[in-house]
Design an enzyme around this catalytic site. Structure first.
Site, PDB file in Angstrom:
ATOM      1  CG  HIS A 101      -0.233  -0.136   2.528  1.00 47.30           C
ATOM      2  ND1 HIS A 101       0.129  -1.366   3.042  1.00 47.30           N
ATOM      3  CD2 HIS A 101       0.187   0.779   3.426  1.00 47.30           C
ATOM      4  CE1 HIS A 101       0.733  -1.189   4.206  1.00 47.30           C
ATOM      5  NE2 HIS A 101       0.795   0.101   4.451  1.00 47.30           N
ATOM      6  N   GLY A 102       0.262   2.335  -0.422  1.00 50.48           N
ATOM      7  CA  GLY A 102       0.954   3.612  -0.442  1.00 50.48           C
ATOM      8  C   GLY A 102      -0.017   4.747  -0.673  1.00 50.48           C
TER       9      GLY A 102
END
Length: 156
Positions: free
Chosen positions: A70-71
């Site tokens: 994720h980011g």
């Protein structure tokens, strides 16, 4: 904000039932390409960079064959989810040392904190169940994978 559902952000077209990559960075690139394809405003190369930086902080391979890379991305308008499956498994430096086979890639707008964390928690909760993980691995195609996720999403 209330309850957040995976299905509100994931469609069958967001699912890669057979990832071809066998290396961590390649899997991230393959998932990022799906994000770009489904969300033309987001750039695959920029996303890969953000995801690789996040992985350097610590693997998002949470164990039991599951990884949730994720980011946060400046120009994301809303939460974006894609799902990928590798039947062969990929070394993802997971906490338990086992290869990852089930991948949820989560991209959040820069300013989104609450929704981002709620979604990570929801995905983790659903994938904690060994029977659900097995059903996802056994599913015939993207539509079948989607149905398993939708069914589990409505249970919690």
């Amino acid at each position: 904000m209330g309850r957040i559902n995976i299905i509100g952000f994931l469609q069958p077209e967001d699912i890669i039932p057979d990832l071809t990559s066998d290396q961590k960075d390649q899997v991230l690139a393959e998932l990022a390409a799906k994000v770009e394809e489904r969300n033309p405003g987001l750039n695959r190369a920029e996303l890969c960079k953000i995801l690789q930086e996040r992985e350097r902080l610590g693997s998002t391979g949470i164990g039991d064959g599951v990884a949730i890379p994720h980011g946060k991305v400046k120009n994301a308008k809303e939460l974006v989810l894609v799902f990928g499956r590798s039947l062969a498994g990929v070394d993802f430096n997971s906490l338990d040392g086992r290869p990852a086979q089930l991948f949820f890639l989560l991209v959040a707008p820069d300013e989104a904190v609450g929704i981002h964390l709620k979604m990570l928690a929801r995905i983790s909760r659903i994938l904690k169940d060994p029977a659900t993980r097995k059903r996802l691995l056994d599913a015939a195609d993207a539509a079948a994978i989607y149905n398993v996720i939708r069914e589990q999403d409505s249970c919690y």
